[in-house]
Design an enzyme around this catalytic site. Structure first.
Site, mmCIF file in Angstrom:
data_model
loop_
_atom_site.group_PDB
_atom_site.id
_atom_site.type_symbol
_atom_site.label_atom_id
_atom_site.label_comp_id
_atom_site.label_asym_id
_atom_site.label_seq_id
_atom_site.Cartn_x
_atom_site.Cartn_y
_atom_site.Cartn_z
ATOM 1 C CE LYS A 117 21.757 43.165 24.074
ATOM 2 N NZ LYS A 117 21.597 42.966 25.457
ATOM 3 C CE LYS A 200 15.526 43.750 22.648
ATOM 4 N NZ LYS A 200 15.082 42.902 23.692
ATOM 5 C CE LYS A 203 15.775 44.519 30.899
ATOM 6 N NZ LYS A 203 16.458 43.115 30.542
#
Ligand code: AQP
Length: 337
Positions: A117, A200, A203
């Site tokens: 991230k 993956k 959202k």
């Protein structure tokens, strides 16, 4: 090790719309745990985790209520399970601070989700994003949870939770926090991006076509599966034939998880089919399973006051478990209360 009440804890971040990954990798499993009846189940909308990256305030409120509706529409009964949002139980942040003082910088630096991230831009990320796994440890240990059902991506964080529990117990010479077990089950422990089988489904991905949202209508679901990346070969008849075919494997696993069977059984029925054909069957199955959930979510979110009442009741029940555990932690640490 002391005896701990069998207890499940898990959570979802209200950081955007919900995906099929959140359903198959998490909530569908949460319902199984609840219905098994062997463990007390505690499920949380982890809104304090969501704000480790920027969230528009109105979107955060909406997403928190939407997740609550998603839990209920998927089969979580707020009377049988404890359902609440994290920020309403201030003990999470209080225990989180104590664990910030137990966890080591080196442990946090090794977290792959932090590395993914933060990327090359770590200097500009929030301190909260770095400390996220210590707060997650607090979420779990505040309830002395023994089992944590999660998707594959969260395994490292639950392992860190065990390290924090062990170090706390060792440093203070107590046997107070359990070593919670990560539980990663199902063929859908890692639902992948529809356009890139090595990433993956997420959202917060900026490209909507990479995921199935729980709020997508039937046409959108069919279109996304139709356009999902695959290869030109037909489906194999055995799982070994999926080797090196990440996108094909992903669609087979999604089909298997939605129909509660294993990948072998899907390939027994569909082996030899071309993807054009299989994708239609997959879309029909997904629509049949997801439409009742999204319709119920729409009905529930139309009454936000009722959702807020459910969350308030859940938070009261959560505090009933959390408060004595936090008080005992304060006593162990020597904090005067
Ligand atoms: N693609 C996935 N496959 C299987 N399980 C998944 N989970 C999430 N994505 C998949 C599981 O859902 C639970 C809640 O996850 P989360 O929303 O708290 O955080 P996340 O894992 O970071 O999910 P996202 O969608 O990738 O959110 P963003 O994009 O905001 O970071 C967890 O048990 C997770 O394993």
């Amino acid at each position: 090790m002391a005896d701990f009440t069998p207890r499940v804890f898990s959570g979802i971040k209200p950081s955007g719309g919900l995906t099929l990954g959140n359903y198959l990798g998490a909530v569908k499993r949460f319902v199984d745990w609840q219905d098994r009846g062997t463990h007390e189940c505690i499920y949380c909308m982890v809104d304090l985790h969501a704000i480790t990256v920027w969230q528009d305030p109105a979107d955060l409120t909406r997403a928190t209520r939407e997740i609550c509706a998603f839990f209920i529409a998927s089969g979580i009964d707020p009377e049988r399970s404890v359902l609440f949002n994290q920020s309403r139980v201030p003990e999470h942040a209080q225990l989180g601070w104590i664990f910030n003082c137990v966890a080591r910088m080196g442990w946090m630096n090794r977290m792959t989700q932090w590395k993914d991230k933060a990327g090359r831009n770590a200097e500009a990320e929030s301190l909260g994003l770095f400390a996220y796994p210590a707060l997650m440890a607090a979420d779990i240990l505040l309830y002395h949870a023994t089992h944590v059902p999660i998707g594959e991506d969260q395994k490292q964080h639950v392992e860190l939770t065990r390290d924090i529990a062990a170090k706390f117990n060792h440093d203070y010479g107590v046997d107070f926090f359990p070593l919670a077990e990560p539980v990663i089950e199902s063929v859908a422990a890692r639902v992948m991006n529809l356009r890139d089988g090595s990433r993956k489904m997420s959202k917060s991905d900026t490209v909507d076509a990479t995921r199935i949202n729980m709020t997508d209508d039937a046409d959108t679901i069919a279109r996304k599966f139709r356009k999902a990346k695959t290869d030109p070969d037909p489906l194999p008849s055995e799982v070994a034939g999926l080797e090196g075919r990440a996108e094909a494997r992903n669609l087979v696993n999604i089909y298997a998880a939605l129909s509660d069977v294993d990948a072998e059984s899907v390939l027994r029925d569909h082996g030899g089919e071309m993807f054009g054909h299989f994708k239609v069957a997959l879309a029909d199955l997904a629509v049949a399973k997801l439409s009742p959930i999204s319709a119920e979510m729409r009905r529930l979110t139309a009454d936000p006051a009722e959702i807020d009442r459910v969350l308030a009741r859940g938070a009261d029940r959560a505090r009933g478990i959390a408060t004595p555990i936090l008080e005992r932690t304060y006593d162990i640490v020597g904090l005067v209360r």
